[in-house]
Write an enzyme that holds these catalytic residues in place. Sequence first.
Site, PDB file in Angstrom:
ATOM      1  N   GLU A 202      19.113   9.225 -30.143  1.00 33.97           N
ATOM      2  CA  GLU A 202      20.148   8.767 -29.821  1.00 33.97           C
ATOM      3  C   GLU A 202      21.153   9.904 -29.204  1.00 33.97           C
ATOM      4  OE1 GLU A 202      20.817   6.540 -33.714  1.00 33.97           O
ATOM      5  OE2 GLU A 202      21.443   9.109 -33.469  1.00 33.97           O
ATOM      6  N   ARG A 294      18.923   0.807 -50.859  1.00 34.68           N
ATOM      7  CA  ARG A 294      19.109   1.779 -52.482  1.00 34.68           C
ATOM      8  C   ARG A 294      20.755   1.812 -53.104  1.00 34.68           C
ATOM      9  NH1 ARG A 294      19.716   6.946 -50.943  1.00 34.68           N
ATOM     10  NH2 ARG A 294      19.160   7.353 -48.928  1.00 34.68           N
TER      11      ARG A 294
END
Length: 460
Positions: A202, A294
């Site tokens: 990135e 999560r």
Amino acid sequence: MKTQNKILIANRGEIAVRIIRACKELGILTVAIYSKADENSLHVKLADEAVCIGGNLSKDSYLNMSRVLSAAIATGCNAIHPGYGFLSENPKFVSMVEECQIRFIGPKASVIEKLGDKATARKIAISASIPVVEGSEGIIENAKEGLKIAKKIGYPVMIKASSGGGGKGISIVYSDQDFLSVFEKTQLEAMANFGDNQLYIEKFISNPRHIEIQILADHHGNTIHLFERDCSMQRRNQKMIEEAPSSFINDSLRKKMGQAAVKLAKTVGYTNAGTVEFLVDKEGKFYFIEMNTRIQVEHPVTEMITGVDLIKEQIKIAYDKKITLKQKDLTILGHAIECRINAENPFKNFMPTPGRIKRILLPGGLGVRIDGFIYPDYDVLPFYDSMLSKLIVFGKTRKEAIRKMRVALEQFVIEGIDTNIEYQYMIMHHPEFIKGSYDTGFIARFHSVMMEEYHEEFIK
Ligand code: ADP
Ligand code: ADP
Ligand code: MG
């Protein structure tokens, strides 16, 4: 006859304690699992039942899938809450749970599989027209291909492990000359930490804010978001302080980011609680970086500003209940800040400081919350995460929350081992923090300055 619900908590430390509390409030029985070293840990004492599942190293206990699952079956649990870390984002474990007809308190294995791989998650975000950081299309096959992509994007670039998490397996490269060595080093780090050396690239966004959106989705097609958390106070890409709401974004950006997060969740058929993480640059442009499938460490700041118990919501969703909260009814009630209290010495390069806790005094008062698991004479173990406790404050305004946090840190005493309490206290007094104008580079820039300026005054 109504079946008595019983949940196995596949975790330890503060998050296991946090989940046990929610279960007790809901009238659900709990089973703790523990390693030999954790025999005296608080989650073992608070759960209705506890099963020792193996040795001290995580791989011999909390990461051992068949042992965790066997404990759930042997004790008659009909659901497993994974907490964060350990097996929480492991699609193989989740499919094993699904095969045993036990409810996994989280999304489906197939969804975790897609999003857990960060390079794949990027592709999904692109397909949903959600902005991502400029970068490689997917996994980089080899260093040569990586070098080409890096040249095209322009330095500096980030090389990131596709299975990465917890700030590990992320490196920055400044030039062609360094690319190869950094690429190889990151591959090794990724392999050692995640058993997978796949990398992607990135562009490096300079001095961004890390702003993430909490979402909830049920099994009936309802998906909502619960606003953002600002987690820009980081050391080595690992969060240290989190707050909600973010002082950096306005209502219009908040709305756009919330909508993008909900869209991504709907695109993949996401269920249960999740977090969509973004970087926001100086111009206020936001870029998707990953989705955590999560509950997160910093979930309490969202709970404080919305009044929603996220763990209870997770459990209710897993038992097929509908989300009764409506997006339009949710409002931001005030400001919350969380400091992670760690067994580490910031003045010795944040070296972990396991050992026996001799004495503890906990802060308290209106709007002061502690999610922890330590008690006097408890031995902080060297095998696991160094986080001892999360100190969370809630005030009507950000200023009130900062003042509350200062007082709470002052009155938080842990004797026997070194902690980062004083360091957090210093940050609470830093002009950049007070203004809310800090970014993810804050700690790297100011660590040495803080050491010189404040060390004498506060520590000695
Ligand atoms: P959060 O995203 O909730 O802020 P952190 O990044 O601090 O969480 O990670 C929480 C815990 O989970 C830490 O103990 C971290 O080491 C662990 N963790 C997170 N992601 C992974 C992963 N992909 N593999 C292994 N451990 C992980
Ligand atoms: P992890 O899975 O370890 O949580 P993330 O992809 O969420 O990894 O990144 C963790 C942190 O690393 C971010 O919050 C940010 O501070 C930094 N980071 C990641 N990607 C970039 C990027 N492209 N540019 C600048 N900083 C980044
Ligand atoms: Mg992350």
